[in-house]
Design a protein around this motif. Structure first.
Motif, mmCIF file in Angstrom:
data_model
loop_
_atom_site.group_PDB
_atom_site.id
_atom_site.type_symbol
_atom_site.label_atom_id
_atom_site.label_comp_id
_atom_site.label_asym_id
_atom_site.label_seq_id
_atom_site.Cartn_x
_atom_site.Cartn_y
_atom_site.Cartn_z
ATOM 1 N N GLY A 192 0.806 -1.216 0.000
ATOM 2 C CA GLY A 192 0.000 0.000 0.000
ATOM 3 C C GLY A 192 0.840 1.267 0.000
ATOM 4 O O GLY A 192 0.412 2.295 -0.538
ATOM 5 N N MET A 193 2.041 1.206 0.592
ATOM 6 C CA MET A 193 2.908 2.382 0.631
ATOM 7 C C MET A 193 3.383 2.746 -0.767
ATOM 8 O O MET A 193 3.530 3.921 -1.097
ATOM 9 C CB MET A 193 4.107 2.099 1.545
ATOM 10 C CG MET A 193 5.098 3.244 1.628
ATOM 11 S SD MET A 193 6.384 3.019 2.873
ATOM 12 C CE MET A 193 7.209 1.549 2.299
ATOM 13 N N GLY A 194 3.632 1.747 -1.581
ATOM 14 C CA GLY A 194 4.062 2.011 -2.948
ATOM 15 C C GLY A 194 5.533 2.338 -3.052
ATOM 16 O O GLY A 194 6.313 1.602 -3.652
ATOM 17 N N ARG A 195 5.948 3.466 -2.451
ATOM 18 C CA ARG A 195 7.333 3.914 -2.566
ATOM 19 C C ARG A 195 7.745 4.575 -1.256
ATOM 20 O O ARG A 195 7.029 5.425 -0.714
ATOM 21 C CB ARG A 195 7.479 4.905 -3.717
ATOM 22 C CG ARG A 195 8.905 5.353 -4.005
ATOM 23 C CD ARG A 195 8.928 6.208 -5.271
ATOM 24 N NE ARG A 195 10.297 6.431 -5.729
ATOM 25 C CZ ARG A 195 11.047 7.456 -5.357
ATOM 26 N NH1 ARG A 195 10.561 8.368 -4.525
ATOM 27 N NH2 ARG A 195 12.281 7.578 -5.819
ATOM 28 N N GLY A 196 8.912 4.180 -0.734
ATOM 29 C CA GLY A 196 9.372 4.772 0.518
ATOM 30 C C GLY A 196 10.392 3.888 1.191
ATOM 31 O O GLY A 196 10.912 2.933 0.608
ATOM 32 N N LEU A 197 10.658 4.207 2.464
ATOM 33 C CA LEU A 197 11.689 3.503 3.224
ATOM 34 C C LEU A 197 11.050 2.644 4.303
ATOM 35 O O LEU A 197 10.279 3.143 5.132
ATOM 36 C CB LEU A 197 12.639 4.522 3.875
ATOM 37 C CG LEU A 197 13.741 3.954 4.772
ATOM 38 C CD1 LEU A 197 14.704 3.088 3.959
ATOM 39 C CD2 LEU A 197 14.496 5.080 5.481
ATOM 40 N N LEU A 198 11.378 1.350 4.295
ATOM 41 C CA LEU A 198 10.999 0.436 5.373
ATOM 42 C C LEU A 198 12.167 0.374 6.350
ATOM 43 O O LEU A 198 13.261 -0.067 5.982
ATOM 44 C CB LEU A 198 10.688 -0.953 4.815
ATOM 45 C CG LEU A 198 10.574 -2.092 5.836
ATOM 46 C CD1 LEU A 198 9.448 -1.839 6.834
ATOM 47 C CD2 LEU A 198 10.394 -3.431 5.138
ATOM 48 N N VAL A 199 11.952 0.806 7.583
ATOM 49 C CA VAL A 199 13.006 0.841 8.588
ATOM 50 C C VAL A 199 12.896 -0.396 9.473
ATOM 51 O O VAL A 199 11.836 -0.662 10.065
ATOM 52 C CB VAL A 199 12.908 2.115 9.455
ATOM 53 C CG1 VAL A 199 13.912 2.064 10.604
ATOM 54 C CG2 VAL A 199 13.158 3.346 8.596
ATOM 55 N N THR A 200 13.996 -1.159 9.548
ATOM 56 C CA THR A 200 14.030 -2.340 10.411
ATOM 57 C C THR A 200 15.069 -2.227 11.512
ATOM 58 O O THR A 200 15.172 -3.095 12.367
ATOM 59 C CB THR A 200 14.317 -3.606 9.579
ATOM 60 O OG1 THR A 200 15.574 -3.452 8.911
ATOM 61 C CG2 THR A 200 13.209 -3.846 8.557
ATOM 62 N N GLU A 201 15.866 -1.143 11.488
ATOM 63 C CA GLU A 201 16.893 -0.944 12.507
ATOM 64 C C GLU A 201 17.062 0.547 12.753
ATOM 65 O O GLU A 201 17.063 1.349 11.816
ATOM 66 C CB GLU A 201 18.230 -1.550 12.062
ATOM 67 C CG GLU A 201 19.336 -1.387 13.097
ATOM 68 C CD GLU A 201 20.668 -1.937 12.614
ATOM 69 O OE1 GLU A 201 21.488 -2.325 13.467
ATOM 70 O OE2 GLU A 201 20.900 -1.954 11.384
ATOM 71 N N LEU A 202 17.204 0.927 14.027
ATOM 72 C CA LEU A 202 17.458 2.305 14.413
ATOM 73 C C LEU A 202 18.745 2.359 15.219
ATOM 74 O O LEU A 202 19.029 1.459 16.009
ATOM 75 C CB LEU A 202 16.299 2.866 15.235
ATOM 76 C CG LEU A 202 15.000 3.114 14.472
ATOM 77 C CD1 LEU A 202 13.859 3.393 15.439
ATOM 78 C CD2 LEU A 202 15.153 4.271 13.487
#
Length: 455
Positions: free
Chosen positions: A370-380
């Motif tokens: 659903g986001m289509g385009r962007g950043l998936l963050v799995t670590e901070l």
């Protein structure tokens, strides 16, 4: 897993040990009263545990622990003194009370000091299913850790090394008593298995892992499943890229999304508020989130990681909303911070209990699509959050998403914004709840943040 363990409940003496702690607390309260204290409170705890660590098929550490502690706080009017000990000998216990009384006599009056209101003490103590001890021996624990690591290392030839695997079990008993006549007993258990692996060679090496934790051992993932997931996560991070600086949608996976809720909790806690060190001063009754967003505190949740019928001052807990319809409903207060603010305790002395963040979306896969385009963050990484202004800037790693699909891994970027704007800009919370924390949330999508890359 069950074939190599025995049930600790078969030889469980925890109730007798709790009664022993309760007896100690009563004697200490009587001693404090005899020394002239107008009020007093006692916390007694006992913890036992086992943790093993292996690496590359070899045993690294085996650690068995057995700790206990007694803390006494006395009040002479509004003067407070505290002392603690781990020694249960009568002479040591008596000396601890005497030290607390001596400290109180030399402190200044504090108008906010004192026990919580006696009318707020808990009277009902339901069984919240938090006691599931595991008689896990060292040999069995090592077998679990070794199986976890071996499963992970066998998944992919690009797994080049290991940061090790672990298995642990712990149980805790605690008693809180005060001079209002309140006495509360708690039993809790916690178990975990985890693995961290390294893939690639030289400067291209990447590290990741996975773990499972639960109150009851039957709720743990299998060692083999944990190892395989650790390997899949590690290999997926190989050959990461940076990103050009710009604005993008940012989707926080569930295991890092709870840190956003943690920033909210810090900002609405009593200590930050009475010190005027919060970006959410005077925010009760104001809209901080979209109108679909809500957070409920569920201290009476069955088998919840932070379930309890009373807080650390004996105040009765109850299920209640923290955020409803996007509006902050209350702060998080113990009796001391409440008095400093001219309010009443919210039964949060000692912290929050189980938080449930309302979901309005599906699982992570559907959110990525659903986001289509962007950043998936799995670590901070890093601690770049200003609690007074709400400014947010942290190192991040994860994956870039194009056309609703993961395109490539990302590393070496910074995501930045302001927490007030980030809260208001939340577009979705997923149903993929991470149950390994008392903050139960799925992935969180924020509509726009600054992403700074290598350029």
């Amino acid at each position: 897993m069950n074939a190599i363990t025995t049930d600790a409940r078969d030889t469980d003496d925890s109730l007798q040990r709790l009664e022993n702690l309760a007896g100690i607390s009563q004697r200490l309260l009587e001693r404090a009263r005899a020394m002239g204290a107008s009020q007093a409170e006692v916390s007694c705890s006992e913890e036992r545990g086992l943790e093993v660590n292996v690496r590359l098929g070899e045993v690294e550490t085996v650690e068995s622990t057995h700790d206990r502690g007694i803390a006494v706080t006395v009040y002479f009017g509004q003067r407070k003194g505290s002392a603690s000990t781990a020694d249960l000998q009568e002479a040591s216990l008596e000396s601890t009370v005497a030290q607390a009384c001596a400290i109180a006599r030399h402190t200044e009056d504090d108008p906010a000091a004192g026990l919580a209101d006696p009318a707020l003490m808990a009277h009902d103590f339901p069984d919240l299913d938090g006691w599931h001890p595991w008689a896990l021996g060292a040999d069995q624990a090592l077998d679990l850790a070794l199986a976890c690591e071996a499963a992970g290392r066998s998944v992919d030839g690009r797994i080049s090394n290991s940061d090790g695997a672990s298995a642990a079990t712990a149980q805790s008993l605690s008693v809180y008593a005060n001079s209002h006549g309140f006495i509360g007993r708690e039993r809790s258990s916690h178990h975990s298995i985890g693995c961290a692996l390294i893939a690639g060679q030289g400067d291209g090496m990447q590290r990741d892992g996975w773990y499972s934790s639960a109150i009851a051992r039957e709720d743990l993932e299998t060692p083999e499943a944990i190892g395989r997931r650790a390997a899949e996560r590690t290999v997926a991070r190989l050959q990461p890229r940076s990103l050009p600086t710009g604005e993008a949608q940012v989707l926080f996976s569930a295991e890092v999304a709870r840190s956003l809720i943690g920033h909210l909790l810090g900002a609405v806690s009593g200590g930050a508020l009475y010190r005027r060190a919060s970006f959410l001063l005077d925010s009760v009754g104001t809209r901080l989130f979209p109108d679909w967003f809500g957070i409920d505190e569920l201290p009476l949740l069955q088998r919840g990681l932070r379930s309890c019928a009373f807080d650390s001052e004996g105040v009765a807990t109850r299920n209640s909303a923290l955020v409803a319809g996007g509006i902050l409903q209350r702060y998080l207060l113990g009796s001391y911070s409440a008095r400093r603010l001219g309010l009443q305790t919210t039964a949060n002395a000692g912290g929050v209990h189980n938080l449930q963040v309302a979901a309005n979306a599906g699982d992570l896969r559907s959110m990525v699509k659903g986001m289509g385009r962007g950043l998936l963050v799995t670590e901070l990484m890093g601690q770049g959050v200003n609690s007074i202004t709400g400014d947010y800037s942290r190192g991040a790693g994860g994956f870039w998403v194009e056309n609703g699909e993961i395109a490539y891994p990302v590393d070496g970027v910074t995501i930045a914004g302001n927490l007030k704007q980030m809260f208001a800009g939340m577009e979705a919370v997923g149903s993929d709840v991470d149950l390994r924390s008392h903050v139960r949330t799925g992935s969180i999508l924020i509509g726009k943040m600054t992403v700074a890359g290598a350029d």
